[in-house]
Enzyme design. Structure first.
Site, PDB file in Angstrom:
ATOM      1  N   LYS A   1       0.814  -1.214   0.000  1.00  0.00           N
ATOM      2  CA  LYS A   1       0.000   0.000   0.000  1.00  0.00           C
ATOM      3  C   LYS A   1       0.851   1.269   0.000  1.00  0.00           C
ATOM      4  CE  LYS A   1      -4.144  -2.125   1.826  1.00  0.00           C
ATOM      5  NZ  LYS A   1      -3.684  -3.531   1.928  1.00  0.00           N
TER       6      LYS A   1
HETATM    7  C1  LIG Z   1      -4.304  -4.647   1.326  1.00  0.00           C
HETATM    8  C2  LIG Z   1      -3.519  -5.898   1.196  1.00  0.00           C
HETATM    9  C3  LIG Z   1      -3.908  -6.934   0.304  1.00  0.00           C
HETATM   10  C4  LIG Z   1      -5.152  -6.852  -0.537  1.00  0.00           C
HETATM   11  O1  LIG Z   1      -5.023  -5.955  -1.611  1.00  0.00           O
HETATM   12  P1  LIG Z   1      -6.313  -5.404  -2.384  1.00  0.00           P
HETATM   13  O2  LIG Z   1      -5.834  -4.310  -3.258  1.00  0.00           O
HETATM   14  O3  LIG Z   1      -7.258  -4.920  -1.320  1.00  0.00           O
HETATM   15  O4  LIG Z   1      -6.881  -6.553  -3.173  1.00  0.00           O
HETATM   16  C5  LIG Z   1      -3.082  -8.049   0.201  1.00  0.00           C
HETATM   17  N1  LIG Z   1      -1.965  -8.179   0.965  1.00  0.00           N
HETATM   18  C6  LIG Z   1      -1.588  -7.214   1.838  1.00  0.00           C
HETATM   19  C7  LIG Z   1      -0.365  -7.433   2.650  1.00  0.00           C
HETATM   20  C8  LIG Z   1      -2.342  -6.048   1.983  1.00  0.00           C
HETATM   21  O5  LIG Z   1      -1.949  -5.107   2.873  1.00  0.00           O
END
Ligand SMILES: *Cc1c(COP(=O)(O)O)cnc(C)c1O
Length: 466
Positions: free
Chosen positions: A114
């Site tokens: 993120k």
């Molecule tokens: C947020 C997150 C996901 C999921 O990603 P999306 O874009 O919501 O599908 C997967 N793995 C980790 C470590 C995350 O922080």
């Protein structure tokens, strides 16, 4: 470049509006009116000897933002955003074997993918707000990962204050400390005596109170914001260009809210050759069931070793449906109405067959997740976090089906989920050096009851200039 809503009822919007609003006024999600086109050979030619992640990002993102930001300015923002990353090439590629590659997306300040989007979105917010001398108050709820990434992206910025609500005592220690050890005058952590759903409801209610949300100029940085998806498109091009000259690849993505993998699909719509997108789910398999039989049916959420994928509704899935329905906003609206009222949404026949030509999926249990962490560590001497392991397990299952290599996305650093990694492999992953003293850092946060009035009063009292 203009933007349309997936519900088809809002007027077209500019990049700036899309960035600052997040959700469209008709309740839909924004998408560009057309997909800018690129191809790998031309990109290589344009970039020449400066084929860095940042230079590629400037090329890919520019068409989306050019009405609001000129190219040099954009390039500056991109460089600033990725200064905080500990890997020089931002997204390093790791080869496990000739068919399976890992794109490491976890080298940002909070160790999850993120950061790649939010570090740049923080710069974009500040850039647009400063041009208008505007100030906003960001209020968000988190079960862990999003909160820390948002705080790191917004800290120390003049044009915003950020309040993040987390459920008191219900996040992991690493996740909590990553939020509460940030001491910046515009960052406020609130521990709510309740669950993550309570936190989310509080934020929703505060948004719905127009007097309050207008008074504080309330805004959000959640994963439905187009700017986050846009920023993630870059690493699909990057990863593919690192491992093939001009060939086709598969992408496998541990998925929750569907933002990450939809960015891959966007790259494909922009000209990137991709054979299949493989959606990896944990026990919360709402997406896997949809891609198998065209039926999306809501069920309760169960906690797993990969908590950031523990979802019931995948918000960004709406964007895929809009494309699948040939951009018919009315049809999208009807489908989501059915999901709300009857708890299910379905597609069949040619529509489902069309989806399955480009999409595959796999569901991975907790025990399969731990077994995969152990196997990768034994076979390759490579330690992965549980989310990444869900992806690799799904990728391995798909490997026999395709001639093309699979790029599986590593979404978090193993030290972010040390307990599961140690249980699986016996290895206790260490935090990278910039966080090595995390467990000694002083924390600060306010504990508040699950009460809208109390939270509002706290926010009003902390804000400057009230
Ligand atoms: C947020 C997150 C996901 C999921 O990603 P999306 O874009 O919501 O599908 C997967 N793995 C980790 C470590 C995350 O922080």
């Amino acid at each position: 470049m203009r933007y349309v809503s997936t519900r088809g009822k809002s007027p077209e919007a500019s990049f700036k509006e899309v960035l600052l609003r997040g959700l469209a006024p008709d309740g839909g999600l924004y998408l560009p009116t057309t997909w800018p086109q690129f191809n790998v050979n031309e990109l290589r030619k344009v970039l020449g000897s400066d084929f860095s992640y940042q230079a590629l990002a400037s090329e890919i993102i520019y068409p989306f933002t050019k009405d609001s930001i000129d190219k040099d300015e954009l390039s500056d923002l991109i460089h600033r955003a990725y200064d905080s990353f500990s890997a020089e090439d931002i997204v390093p590629m790791k080869c496990l074997n000739s068919k399976l590659w890992i794109a490491e997306l976890f080298h940002g300040p909070t160790l999850a993918f993120k950061d790649i989007a939010l570090q740049l979105v923080g710069e974009l917010f500040e850039n647009q707000l400063q041009k208008e001398s505007e100030k906003i108050t960001i209020v968000g709820a988190t079960s862990g990962d999003t909160g820390s990434a948002a705080i790191e992206a917004c800290r120390d910025r003049e044009s915003m204050e950020i309040f993040i609500l987390h459920p008191h005592g219900r996040t992991s220690e690493v996740q909590r400390r990553q939020m509460t050890s940030v001491h910046s005058k515009n960052v406020f952590n609130i521990a709510i005596e309740g669950t993550f759903d309570d936190c989310q409801d509080l934020v929703k209610d505060m948004f719905a109170d127009v007097d309050f949300s207008t008074r504080i100029n309330m805004s959000a940085v959640n994963s439905i914001n187009w700017a986050r998806v846009m920023t993630q498109i870059v690493y699909y091009w990057w990863a593919s260009m690192q491992i093939t000259d001009n060939g086709i690849v598969n992408f496998c993505v541990p998925s929750g809210n569907f933002g990450n993998i939809f960015a891959g699909f966007s790259a494909h719509n922009m000209g990137l050759p991709v054979e299949k997108f493989i959606v990896a789910s944990n026990r919360n398999d709402v997406l896997d069931r949809f891609f198998r039989n065209g039926e999306m049916e809501l069920r309760d959420v169960a906690p797993t070793y990969s908590p950031s994928m523990d979802i019931q509704v995948s918000s960004n899935f709406e964007r895929l449906l809009f494309e699948v329905f040939e951009r018919d906003g009315l049809r999208v609206e009807q489908a989501f109405k059915a999901l709300r009222s009857e708890g299910s949404l379905s597609v069949s026949g040619d529509t489902l067959a069309g989806i399955q030509r480009k999409w595959a999926s796999s569901k991975v249990s907790d025990s399969e997740t731990l077994a995969r962490i152990k196997k990768i560590s034994e076979e390759y001497g490579y330690v992965v976090d549980p989310h990444t392991a869900v992806g690799i397990e799904a990728a391995e299952r798909h490997a026999g089906v395709s001639q093309a290599p699979i790029i599986s996305l590593a979404t978090a650093h193993p030290s972010k989920f040390p307990d599961a990694v140690e249980e699986a492999s016996g290895i206790s992953p260490t935090l990278p050096s910039h966080l090595s003293d995390l467990y000694e850092r002083e924390e600060s946060y306010e504990i508040l009851p699950n009460d809208e009035g109390a939270v509002k009063n706290y926010i009003l009292a902390q804000r400057k200039g009230e």
